[in-house]
Design a protein around this motif. Structure first.
Motif, short mmCIF file in Angstrom:
data_model
loop_
_atom_site.label_atom_id
_atom_site.label_comp_id
_atom_site.label_asym_id
_atom_site.label_seq_id
_atom_site.Cartn_x
_atom_site.Cartn_y
_atom_site.Cartn_z
N ALA A 184 1.50 32.53 3.66
CA ALA A 184 1.27 33.23 4.93
C ALA A 184 0.58 34.56 4.69
O ALA A 184 -0.32 34.96 5.45
CB ALA A 184 2.59 33.44 5.65
N LEU A 185 0.96 35.27 3.63
CA LEU A 185 0.32 36.55 3.30
C LEU A 185 -1.13 36.34 2.90
O LEU A 185 -2.02 37.11 3.32
CB LEU A 185 1.10 37.24 2.17
CG LEU A 185 0.52 38.58 1.68
CD1 LEU A 185 0.51 39.61 2.81
CD2 LEU A 185 1.31 39.10 0.48
N VAL A 186 -1.39 35.32 2.10
CA VAL A 186 -2.76 35.02 1.67
C VAL A 186 -3.65 34.75 2.89
O VAL A 186 -4.76 35.29 3.01
CB VAL A 186 -2.77 33.82 0.72
CG1 VAL A 186 -4.22 33.35 0.45
CG2 VAL A 186 -2.10 34.17 -0.60
N VAL A 187 -3.17 33.90 3.80
CA VAL A 187 -3.96 33.56 4.98
C VAL A 187 -4.18 34.79 5.85
O VAL A 187 -5.30 35.03 6.35
CB VAL A 187 -3.25 32.44 5.78
CG1 VAL A 187 -3.96 32.19 7.11
CG2 VAL A 187 -3.21 31.16 4.97
N ALA A 188 -3.13 35.59 6.04
CA ALA A 188 -3.24 36.76 6.89
C ALA A 188 -4.24 37.76 6.34
O ALA A 188 -5.08 38.30 7.08
CB ALA A 188 -1.86 37.41 7.04
N LEU A 189 -4.20 38.01 5.03
CA LEU A 189 -5.13 38.98 4.43
C LEU A 189 -6.55 38.43 4.39
O LEU A 189 -7.52 39.20 4.48
CB LEU A 189 -4.66 39.35 3.03
CG LEU A 189 -3.35 40.14 2.95
CD1 LEU A 189 -2.98 40.43 1.50
CD2 LEU A 189 -3.46 41.45 3.74
N ALA A 190 -6.69 37.13 4.27
CA ALA A 190 -8.03 36.53 4.23
C ALA A 190 -8.74 36.65 5.57
O ALA A 190 -9.99 36.69 5.63
CB ALA A 190 -7.94 35.06 3.83
N THR A 191 -7.96 36.72 6.64
CA THR A 191 -8.57 36.81 7.98
C THR A 191 -8.65 38.24 8.49
O THR A 191 -9.16 38.48 9.59
CB THR A 191 -7.76 35.96 8.97
OG1 THR A 191 -6.41 36.41 9.00
CG2 THR A 191 -7.80 34.49 8.57
N ALA A 192 -8.14 39.20 7.74
CA ALA A 192 -8.15 40.59 8.18
C ALA A 192 -9.57 41.15 8.14
O ALA A 192 -10.31 40.92 7.17
CB ALA A 192 -7.23 41.43 7.31
N THR A 193 -9.93 41.88 9.19
CA THR A 193 -11.29 42.43 9.27
C THR A 193 -11.33 43.95 9.25
O THR A 193 -12.39 44.55 9.14
CB THR A 193 -11.97 41.94 10.57
OG1 THR A 193 -11.15 42.31 11.69
CG2 THR A 193 -12.15 40.43 10.55
N THR A 194 -10.14 44.57 9.35
CA THR A 194 -10.08 46.03 9.31
C THR A 194 -8.93 46.45 8.40
O THR A 194 -8.00 45.68 8.14
CB THR A 194 -9.86 46.63 10.70
OG1 THR A 194 -8.57 46.22 11.19
CG2 THR A 194 -10.94 46.16 11.68
N LEU A 210 -3.68 40.71 -4.06
CA LEU A 210 -4.11 40.21 -2.75
C LEU A 210 -4.53 41.37 -1.84
O LEU A 210 -5.56 41.30 -1.16
CB LEU A 210 -2.98 39.41 -2.10
CG LEU A 210 -2.67 38.05 -2.73
CD1 LEU A 210 -1.41 37.46 -2.11
CD2 LEU A 210 -3.85 37.09 -2.55
N ILE A 211 -3.71 42.44 -1.84
CA ILE A 211 -4.05 43.59 -0.99
C ILE A 211 -5.34 44.25 -1.45
O ILE A 211 -6.23 44.58 -0.64
CB ILE A 211 -2.90 44.61 -1.00
CG1 ILE A 211 -1.63 44.01 -0.37
CG2 ILE A 211 -3.29 45.87 -0.23
CD1 ILE A 211 -0.41 44.89 -0.51
N GLY A 212 -5.46 44.44 -2.77
CA GLY A 212 -6.68 45.06 -3.29
C GLY A 212 -7.92 44.24 -2.97
O GLY A 212 -8.96 44.78 -2.58
N GLY A 213 -7.81 42.93 -3.10
CA GLY A 213 -8.94 42.07 -2.79
C GLY A 213 -9.30 42.13 -1.33
O GLY A 213 -10.50 42.15 -0.96
N ALA A 214 -8.30 42.15 -0.44
CA ALA A 214 -8.57 42.21 1.00
C ALA A 214 -9.25 43.51 1.37
O ALA A 214 -10.19 43.53 2.19
CB ALA A 214 -7.26 42.05 1.78
N LEU A 215 -8.80 44.64 0.79
CA LEU A 215 -9.42 45.93 1.14
C LEU A 215 -10.83 46.04 0.59
O LEU A 215 -11.72 46.60 1.25
CB LEU A 215 -8.54 47.07 0.59
CG LEU A 215 -7.17 47.27 1.25
CD1 LEU A 215 -6.38 48.33 0.54
CD2 LEU A 215 -7.36 47.64 2.74
N ARG A 216 -11.07 45.51 -0.59
CA ARG A 216 -12.42 45.58 -1.16
C ARG A 216 -13.40 44.71 -0.39
O ARG A 216 -14.61 44.96 -0.40
CB ARG A 216 -12.37 45.17 -2.63
CG ARG A 216 -11.84 46.25 -3.56
CD ARG A 216 -12.07 45.92 -5.01
NE ARG A 216 -11.22 44.78 -5.42
CZ ARG A 216 -10.04 44.92 -5.98
NH1 ARG A 216 -9.53 46.12 -6.21
NH2 ARG A 216 -9.34 43.85 -6.34
#
Length: 245
Positions: A162-172, A237-243
């Motif tokens: 669920a965290l992976v999917v949520a961060l993958a779709t985050a745009t901001t 995961l968080i670092g990848g989403a922010l980058r």
């Protein structure tokens, strides 16, 4: 201490018996034995312990001695005597407290039994059922523990997915912060997870401040530290989403 006269009398009374008869102390030491016992059991006249003369464990022998000491009537129990030639003789042993002696002592008479003896057969069946019950109980305990462990792992994987999917779709960045607060705690086993995009306040507990990227800190609320492998996965995961924003 047991009087010598009592032991002499015991030997005289049991001398003509064809079955082994023993006097055994509370600590399982053989105090006296009749000739039939001496002919069958090696070392029985040498201050031996009953545990040295039978195949059963010391704990089993101690249990039987305690049982016999509590009764004044001969009570049967199975024991396997070890003879001079290495043979094992299954016996029905009738034991009772020797009330005519001043110290706790068991008067024990051993009767050889054949494989068809109903007492032995019943005892063996009860013992087998008890062993089976113990094995099944332990197997059930192991199965319950394994099931609980697998369920915990499955739940952890679902939270991580669920965290992976949520961060993958985050745009901001704000969305990333929201998703971390929502999905990271179950993965890390903590009560709260706040992602700070600015350095944390100096008063924050440094034990739960986890650097993710320069200027980005994951602040955890927990009683114990999360598993290192889980924490590293969440940080990545968080670092990848922010980058990727």
């Amino acid at each position: 201490m047991i009087q010598d006269e009592a032991l002499v009398l015991f030997r005289k009374i049991t001398a003509l018996l064809t079955e082994p008869v023993l006097l055994v102390s509370a600590d399982t030491r053989v105090l006296a034995a009749n000739p039939a016992a001496a002919r069958l059991l090696p070392g029985v006249l040498d201050d031996a312990s009953l545990t040295d003369l039978v195949s059963e464990s010391a704990d089993d022998v101690a249990v039987r001695i305690r049982q016999w000491l509590r009764t004044g009537h001969p009570t049967p129990a199975g024991l396997t005597l070890r003879g001079y030639d290495g043979t094992r003789v299954r016996c029905r042993c009738f034991g009772a407290r020797a009330q005519w002696l001043p110290v706790p002592t068991v008067h024990l008479r051993a009767v050889r039994i054949d494989p068809g003896d109903r007492f032995l057969t019943l005892k063996d069946r009860v013992s087998a059922l008890e062993r089976e019950r113990t094995i099944r109980f332990r197997a059930t305990e192991s199965r319950v523990a394994l099931t609980a462990s697998l369920e915990a792992v499955q739940a952890k994987l679902e939270h991580l997915h669920a965290l992976v999917v949520a961060l993958a779709t985050a745009t901001t960045a704000e969305t990333v912060v929201h998703m971390v607060a929502k999905h990271a705690p179950p993965v890390l086993g903590c009560t709260g997870a706040d992602l700070l995009l600015t350095p944390p306040a100096p008063t924050a507990d440094p034990r739960w401040n986890v650097p993710v990227l320069p200027g980005v800190t994951l602040v955890l609320a927990a009683d114990t530290p999360p598993a290192p492998e889980h924490l590293e996965s969440v940080k990545a995961l968080i670092g990848g989403a922010l980058r990727n924003l």
